[in-house]
Design an enzyme around this catalytic site. Structure first.
Site, PDB file in Angstrom:
ATOM      1  N   PHE A   6       0.375  -0.994   0.079  1.00  0.00           N
ATOM      2  CA  PHE A   6       0.529  -0.206   0.146  1.00  0.00           C
ATOM      3  C   PHE A   6       0.628   0.920   0.469  1.00  0.00           C
ATOM      4  CE2 PHE A   6      -2.396  -3.455   2.259  1.00  0.00           C
ATOM      5  CZ  PHE A   6      -3.798  -3.466   0.822  1.00  0.00           C
ATOM      6  N   LYS A  41      -6.212  -4.535  -2.083  1.00  0.00           N
ATOM      7  CA  LYS A  41      -5.646  -4.079  -2.647  1.00  0.00           C
ATOM      8  C   LYS A  41      -6.472  -3.313  -3.628  1.00  0.00           C
ATOM      9  CE  LYS A  41      -2.413  -1.661  -4.210  1.00  0.00           C
ATOM     10  NZ  LYS A  41      -1.712  -0.825  -3.547  1.00  0.00           N
ATOM     11  N   PHE A  72      -8.112  13.042  -0.240  1.00  0.00           N
ATOM     12  CA  PHE A  72      -8.246  12.502  -1.118  1.00  0.00           C
ATOM     13  C   PHE A  72     -10.186  13.623  -1.763  1.00  0.00           C
ATOM     14  CE2 PHE A  72      -6.349   9.486  -3.442  1.00  0.00           C
ATOM     15  CZ  PHE A  72      -4.931   9.432  -3.094  1.00  0.00           C
ATOM     16  N   CYS A 123      -0.798   3.398 -10.654  1.00  0.00           N
ATOM     17  CA  CYS A 123      -1.451   2.640 -10.559  1.00  0.00           C
ATOM     18  C   CYS A 123      -3.537   2.721 -10.598  1.00  0.00           C
ATOM     19  CB  CYS A 123      -1.329   2.753  -7.849  1.00  0.00           C
ATOM     20  SG  CYS A 123       0.570   1.201  -8.061  1.00  0.00           S
ATOM     21  N   LYS A 168      -4.595   1.392 -13.846  1.00  0.00           N
ATOM     22  CA  LYS A 168      -4.411  -0.193 -14.116  1.00  0.00           C
ATOM     23  C   LYS A 168      -5.830  -0.843 -13.659  1.00  0.00           C
ATOM     24  CE  LYS A 168      -0.668  -1.550 -11.634  1.00  0.00           C
ATOM     25  NZ  LYS A 168      -0.999  -2.827 -11.260  1.00  0.00           N
TER      26      LYS A 168
HETATM   27  N1  NAD Z   1       4.346   2.530  -7.720  1.00  0.00           N
HETATM   28  C1  NAD Z   1       3.495   1.710  -6.730  1.00  0.00           C
HETATM   29  O1  NAD Z   1       3.320   3.045  -6.484  1.00  0.00           O
HETATM   30  C2  NAD Z   1       2.744   0.714  -6.308  1.00  0.00           C
HETATM   31  C3  NAD Z   1       2.359   0.861  -4.637  1.00  0.00           C
HETATM   32  C4  NAD Z   1       1.809  -0.551  -3.863  1.00  0.00           C
HETATM   33  C5  NAD Z   1       1.925  -1.397  -5.481  1.00  0.00           C
HETATM   34  N2  NAD Z   1       1.892  -1.722  -6.431  1.00  0.00           N
HETATM   35  C6  NAD Z   1       2.647  -3.244  -7.395  1.00  0.00           C
HETATM   36  O2  NAD Z   1       3.923  -3.628  -7.446  1.00  0.00           O
HETATM   37  C7  NAD Z   1       4.277  -3.886  -8.384  1.00  0.00           C
HETATM   38  C8  NAD Z   1       5.417  -3.284  -9.474  1.00  0.00           C
HETATM   39  O3  NAD Z   1       5.012  -1.863  -9.240  1.00  0.00           O
HETATM   40  P1  NAD Z   1       6.497  -1.178  -9.916  1.00  0.00           P
HETATM   41  O4  NAD Z   1       6.012  -0.118  -9.854  1.00  0.00           O
HETATM   42  O5  NAD Z   1       8.031  -1.799  -8.078  1.00  0.00           O
HETATM   43  O6  NAD Z   1       7.080  -1.836 -11.195  1.00  0.00           O
HETATM   44  P2  NAD Z   1       7.619  -1.512 -11.492  1.00  0.00           P
HETATM   45  O7  NAD Z   1       7.505  -1.055 -12.927  1.00  0.00           O
HETATM   46  O8  NAD Z   1       8.235  -0.202 -10.989  1.00  0.00           O
HETATM   47  O9  NAD Z   1       9.047  -2.625 -11.342  1.00  0.00           O
HETATM   48  C9  NAD Z   1       8.956  -3.791 -12.120  1.00  0.00           C
HETATM   49  C10 NAD Z   1       9.834  -4.292 -11.763  1.00  0.00           C
HETATM   50  O10 NAD Z   1       9.991  -5.665 -12.475  1.00  0.00           O
HETATM   51  C11 NAD Z   1      11.236  -5.958 -13.307  1.00  0.00           C
HETATM   52  N3  NAD Z   1      10.534  -7.476 -13.644  1.00  0.00           N
HETATM   53  C12 NAD Z   1      10.278  -7.820 -14.434  1.00  0.00           C
HETATM   54  N4  NAD Z   1       9.859  -9.401 -15.062  1.00  0.00           N
HETATM   55  C13 NAD Z   1      11.088  -9.756 -14.201  1.00  0.00           C
HETATM   56  C14 NAD Z   1      11.475 -11.226 -13.404  1.00  0.00           C
HETATM   57  N5  NAD Z   1      11.054 -12.473 -13.971  1.00  0.00           N
HETATM   58  N6  NAD Z   1      12.368 -11.442 -12.615  1.00  0.00           N
HETATM   59  C15 NAD Z   1      12.993  -9.689 -12.198  1.00  0.00           C
HETATM   60  N7  NAD Z   1      12.741  -8.897 -12.308  1.00  0.00           N
HETATM   61  C16 NAD Z   1      11.962  -8.939 -13.238  1.00  0.00           C
HETATM   62  C17 NAD Z   1      11.080  -4.641 -14.286  1.00  0.00           C
HETATM   63  O11 NAD Z   1      12.508  -5.075 -14.624  1.00  0.00           O
HETATM   64  C18 NAD Z   1      10.978  -3.554 -13.295  1.00  0.00           C
HETATM   65  O12 NAD Z   1      12.417  -3.211 -12.838  1.00  0.00           O
HETATM   66  C19 NAD Z   1       3.149  -3.650  -9.611  1.00  0.00           C
HETATM   67  O13 NAD Z   1       1.644  -4.374  -9.603  1.00  0.00           O
HETATM   68  C20 NAD Z   1       2.071  -2.299  -8.884  1.00  0.00           C
HETATM   69  O14 NAD Z   1       0.367  -3.053  -9.407  1.00  0.00           O
HETATM   70  C21 NAD Z   1       3.166  -0.997  -7.155  1.00  0.00           C
END
Ligand code: NAD
Length: 465
Positions: free
Chosen positions: A155, A210, A255, A266, A269
């Protein structure tokens, strides 16, 4: 504890650094070789306040390392966190290819009990798919081995991610095995000292939690944006309305800011993915569709205000644009409202002179070199030679600008404020035409003479914008 984290993006890096900070030994693994090289050279690829120091400290202490070596990564951790992206598929549903690729990697290599912790945002039922993928790989290897899959959605908020991870509001853990719940309690104990923040539940409920959180937050934003559009038509000030409703504790002040639409990696999508999940089970999620539709049109709002002011032929105009990131304190440009506004202005032959405290490199990476995109070193430089100013991100530096510089540098003293940073009355006193979000009708006398009659505004134009 030994922890492996797949994915070194926003969630993986912050989780890895914070889990190492409290004493765990964390290996972060990513398939992006360049990213891992940069991290190993001490260069953190994302902007997140405080993250650089956490990473540096824990790398130096030998508790945090970065690798592309999947064999080593799977071997290392009892806990295998999945923090890879779940971008939208063509139809808007969550693309699980990266999550399932990690499951495959683990199944191909694991030689002892592992706990697979899903931190990525994934539709209900994904833990079952991860389980099936690992089992299938173990079967291929003729191995029989115990493992558990846990849902532990994240979160954290970009821009405040370290604080959110270190002092979470809640930590949701979905398991079907009491033993894994106990082990996760150990991992999260350092973040749970002040009061009980662990919320344990079954896996499917955790997965849905989530989406429920993000969809509700997105709904609040779209609701306020809808109201702001009504306010513009009836001559009410949405900022007054916001204060009026926020004082009700059942509503609250959080908010409910109107603006130029939500973006980021987030909300857009996740709202779409939840809608698609609902569709798959034959449920028409009408509210979610409306939330997304309101947001999509809200992101064009500032563009339409510019067009209404200057007239439909914008070719040759220059607009100063303050704020590119989808929100302050991040360089994340994913689905940022600024992208819609810039792209629409470019379609009309407009040059944009942009300034953002952090997101300029990311903008350059996305759009490359183009003559109609000029990067400026500071907000004032963006104003030089521009016809008007648009504000799309509420960075602190824009809150109290030199209004005389704005007035003197622009060919037309006009501000299109997508974040309602200023007071319309003050702008009027300063002689600046001011168009915020939901702050009353666009007045005819502030529309330039070559302007077409606005499509959206059919009422008597008797109120200040
Ligand atoms: N960004 C946010 O604020 C946030 C907050 C909560 C939840 N999330 C969720 O968390 C997840 C990740 O989000 P993010 O923003 O960190 O994504 P991101 O795109 O910043 O990072 C994802 C990483 O995963 C790597 N990756 C892809 N395939 C891989 C594999 N097979 N092995 C190892 N690494 C691999 C990519 O190269 C990339 O560096 C998503 O599902 C997102 O919805 C994101």
């Amino acid at each position: 504890m030994k922890i492996t984290i797949f994915g070194s993006g926003y969630v993986g890096l912050v989780s890895g650094a914070c889990l190492a900070e409290v004493g765990n030994h964390v290996v972060c693994v990513d398939v992006d070789k360049d990213k891992i090289v940069r991290l190993n050279n001490g260069d953190v690829p994302i902007h997140e306040p405080g993250l650089d120091a956490f990473i540096e400290r824990n790398m130096s202490a030998g508790r945090l390392s970065f690798t592309t070596d999947i064999d080593h990564a799977v071997d290392h951790g009892l806990f295998q966190f999945i923090a890879v992206g779940t971008p939208p598929d063509e139809d808007g549903s969550a693309d699980l290819q990266y999550v399932l690729a990690v499951a495959k990697s683990i199944g191909e290599r694991m030689n002892e009990y592992k706990i697979i912790v899903d931190k990525s945002t994934v539709p209900v039922g994904t833990a079952d798919k991860v389980h099936a993928e690992i089992s299938s790989e173990l079967n291929k290897r003729a191995k029989s081995m115990e493992f558990d899959v846990v849902s532990n959605p994240e979160f954290l908020k970009e821009g405040a991610a370290i604080d959110d991870f270190m002092k979470p509001d809640r930590m949701v853990i979905g398991t079907d095995n009491p033993r894994t719940t106990e082990l996760l309690k150990v991992i999260y104990a350092p973040f749970n000292r002040n009061h009980e923040r662990l919320v344990t539940m079954d896996i499917r409920s955790a997965e849905l939690t989530k989406y429920a959180a993000n969809a509700l937050l997105a709904t609040k934003i779209s609701f306020m944006n809808e109201l702001s559009n009504i306010a513009e038509q009836v001559g009410a000030d949405i900022e007054k309305v916001r204060l009026g409703i926020g004082s009700d504790p059942r509503i609250g002040y959080h908010f409910i800011y109107p603006g130029c639409g939500y973006g980021g990696s987030c909300f857009p999508k996740d709202v779409n993915a939840l809608d698609r999940s609902a569709k798959e089970i034959g449920y028409d999620a009408r509210l979610l569709k409306a939330v997304e539709a309101v947001n999509a049109s809200q992101k064009e709002k500032i563009f339409h205000k510019i067009k209404r002011y200057f007239g439909s032929n914008l070719s040759g105009k220059t607009i100063a644009l303050w704020g590119l990131a989808f929100k302050p304190n991040t360089d994340d440009m994913r689905d940022a409202p600024s992208r819609i506004v810039m792209e629409k202005l470019w379609e009309c032959g407009v040059t944009v002179r942009v300034y953002d405290p952090i997101a300029m490199d990311e903008t350059k990476r996305i759009y490359g070199d183009r003559t109609d995109l000029v990067f400026c070193e500071n907000p004032d430089m963006a104003l030089e030679g521009s016809d008007g100013l648009a504000i799309l991100t509420e960075w602190n530096v824009f809150r109290s600008p030199d209004f005389f510089a704005i007035k003197n540098n622009l060919s037309h003293p006009v501000i299109f404020d997508g974040r309602n940073l200023y007071e319309p009355e003050q702008m009027k006193t300063l002689g600046i035409d001011y168009f915020g979000i939901g702050r009353g009708l666009l007045s005819q006398d502030t529309v330039l003479s070559n302007c077409e009659e606005p499509q959206e505004t059919k009422r008597e134009p008797n109120l200040v914008a």
